[in-house]
Design a protein around this motif. Structure first.
Motif, short mmCIF file in Angstrom:
data_model
loop_
_atom_site.label_atom_id
_atom_site.label_comp_id
_atom_site.label_asym_id
_atom_site.label_seq_id
_atom_site.Cartn_x
_atom_site.Cartn_y
_atom_site.Cartn_z
N CYS A 85 0.79 -1.34 -0.03
CA CYS A 85 0.07 -0.13 -0.20
C CYS A 85 0.81 1.19 0.08
CB CYS A 85 -0.91 -0.07 1.35
SG CYS A 85 -2.36 -1.27 1.15
N GLN A 86 2.15 1.23 0.64
CA GLN A 86 3.21 2.18 0.57
C GLN A 86 3.51 2.74 -0.62
OE1 GLN A 86 6.29 2.41 3.30
NE2 GLN A 86 5.18 1.21 4.84
N ARG A 132 -8.16 -5.29 10.17
CA ARG A 132 -6.73 -4.66 10.21
C ARG A 132 -6.44 -4.44 8.70
NH1 ARG A 132 -2.93 -8.08 14.07
NH2 ARG A 132 -4.35 -8.60 16.23
N VAL A 133 -7.07 -5.41 7.94
CA VAL A 133 -6.84 -5.13 6.40
C VAL A 133 -7.19 -3.93 6.00
CG1 VAL A 133 -7.24 -6.17 4.06
CG2 VAL A 133 -6.43 -7.72 5.77
N LEU A 135 -5.39 -0.33 4.21
CA LEU A 135 -5.74 0.41 3.00
C LEU A 135 -6.17 1.75 3.23
CD1 LEU A 135 -5.39 -2.52 1.86
CD2 LEU A 135 -7.30 -2.10 0.51
N SER A 136 -7.04 1.96 4.15
CA SER A 136 -7.40 3.29 4.49
C SER A 136 -6.25 4.46 4.78
CB SER A 136 -8.47 3.27 5.65
OG SER A 136 -8.93 4.49 5.97
N ARG A 137 -5.40 3.91 5.72
CA ARG A 137 -4.43 4.54 5.96
C ARG A 137 -3.52 5.37 4.90
NH1 ARG A 137 -2.14 1.60 9.63
NH2 ARG A 137 -0.57 0.48 8.45
#
Length: 348
Positions: free
Chosen positions: A40-41, A73-74, A78-80
C-alpha cells in the motif's frame, strides 16, 4: 515493493526457511500484514506521482483466517494509505481450506467481496479438495499449480483443458503459476489461459529492479480500463473439448468450432487469438496468397470490417453466412478507441 533487507548474520533468507517457523508460532499474520502495508505504501507513492500502477495480489496464510479482526486490520491498512480495495487481490492458498471450517472460509470470502476485494484461490490442484473448493466457495480466480505441467503425462492436456473450460463456465478467471518455458506458454495460450506468472517472464525482483527491467523492455502497467477490457476478453471460452466416454486418454484434443478473437482499433483490425480449428476453416475459404498470415490480414480482416460496419457500432451480436458456414460475430469488450469481437462458425 522495497528490497527486503538481508539478515546481518545469514544474508538473504529464502521464504521457505522462515514462513513455517512463523506459522508454527502463529506469528505469520505479522509478516503478511506488514507486506500488505509495504504494498500500500508503494501504491500510495505511485498515486501521488500520478503514475499508472498495477493491481497487486497479497497472500494470506491459513492462520491469518483465525484472526477475529482480520478484515478490520486489512481495511485499516488500505485506508491509511488511501488505497482502494479494488486495487488489492486477496490470495488464499488451497491448504487453508483444509485447515478451517467451511463456514469460516465462506464468511471470510463473503466479507472480502462485500468490502470490494477480489479473492483468488492459490495453488489450485495441489490438494485433494479442488472440486469441492469450486463447488463450495466463490473465488474470482484460480491460480493453477505448476505441478500440473512439471509432472505432465498423456492425461495432462485433457485435465488442463477441462479445468480452463470448467472455470470459464463458472465465470472464474484462471492464472497459471510457475511458467518456465515457451512451450508451456504456447500451450496454455492455445487453451485460453490468458494470465500467467513465472520465470519465463522474470524471476522475483525487488521494486527498483522491476522498474529498471520494465524500462529496458518498454513495458507499461495496464490502466484499470485496459485491465477490465482484457479481463472481458479472457472470459471468452475459445476451446471446448468434448470427448466420448470411451475410457481412453489417448484421443487427440478436439476443438468443436472455429473461434477467433480480434481487436478493432478505429478500423485497424488485428487477430489476437485463433484456435486450430479456425485455421482449417479460413483455409477452406481458399484465401489467396501463399503467405497464410498475410492472406488472413488482407482478406479475412476485410470481411470483419464489413461485418462490423453493418452493426453501425450499436449492434452487439450479428449472424452471417460464408459459403457452407454459419457464423456469429459478437462484441465482447470495449473501451475508448478499441473494441474486441469474437467470431465463431459452424458447418451448415
Amino acid at each position: 515493493m522495497k528490497p527486503w533487507p538481508a539478515d546481518p548474520k545469514y544474508g538473504f533468507l529464502n521464504p521457505g526457511e522462515f514462513i513455517k517457523v512463523l506459522e508454527r508460532g502463529h506469528l505469520i499474520h505479522k509478516l503478511d500484514l506488514h507486506i500488505l502495508d509495504l504494498v500500500c505504501q508503494d501504491l500510495e507513492e505511485a498515486m501521488q506521482k500520478g503514475e499508472t500502477y498495477p493491481m497487486i495480489s497479497v497472500n494470506l496464510s491459513r492462520y491469518d483466517l483465525e484472526l477475529p479482526d482480520l478484515h478490520e486490520r486489512v481495511n485499516t491498512i488500505l485506508s491509511r494509505h488511501e488505497v482502494k480495495s479494488s486495487q488489492i487481490r486477496i490470495e488464499i492458498t488451497e491448504s487453508a481450506l483444509l485447515s478451517n471450517t467451511e463456514a469460516v472460509i465462506k464468511e471470510h470470502i463473503s466479507r472480502f467481496h462485500e468490502d470490494g476485494y477480489q479473492v483468488w484461490l492459490d495453488d489450485f490442484g495441489s490438494g485433494f479438495s479442488s472440486l469441492n473448493s469450486l463447488q463450495n466457495f466463490d473465488f474470482d480466480l484460480l491460480k493453477i499449480d505448476m505441478a500440473f505441467l512439471r509432472h505432465a503425462n498423456e492425461k495432462t492436456p485433457t485435465i488442463l483443458m477441462d479445468v480452463i473450460d470448467m472455470a470459464k463456465r463458472l465465470g472464474i478467471e484462471t492464472l497459471y503459476e510457475g511458467l518456465e518455458t515457451k512451450d508451456e506458454y504456447d500451450f496454455l495460450h492455445s487453451i485460453g489461459c490468458v494470465l500467467a506468472q513465472g520465470f519465463y517472464f522474470s524471476q522475483p525482483l525487488p521494486k527498483d529492479k522491476i522498474t529498471a527491467k520494465r524500462k529496458e523492455r518498454g513495458l507499461k502497467f495496464e490502466s484499470q480500463a485496459e485491465q477490465a477490457f482484457y479481463q472481458k476478453i479472457g472470459q471468452v471460452n475459445v476451446v471446448n473439448a468434448l470427448y466420448p466416454f470411451s475410457g481412453s486418454n489417448h484421443q487427440e484434443l478436439v476443438e468443436t468450432v472455429p473461434v477467433m478473437v480480434f481487436l478493432d482499433k478505429g478500423g485497424d483490425f488485428n487477430i489476437i487469438y485463433a484456435n486450430k480449428a479456425s485455421k482449417s476453416w479460413t483455409e477452406s475459404l481458399r484465401l489467396k496468397g501463399e503467405d497464410y498470415a498475410a492472406a488472413i490480414k488482407e482478406e479475412f480482416c476485410a470481411l470483419l470490417r464489413q461485418l462490423v460496419s453493418q452493426t453501425d457500432g450499436e449492434i452487439i451480436e450479428k449472424s452471417f453466412r460464408i459459403k457452407d458456414y454459419a457464423g456469429r460475430l459478437q462484441l465482447v469488450a470495449e473501451m475508448p478507441g478499441q473494441r474486441a469481437y469474437v467470431i465463431s462458425t459452424n458447418m451448415v
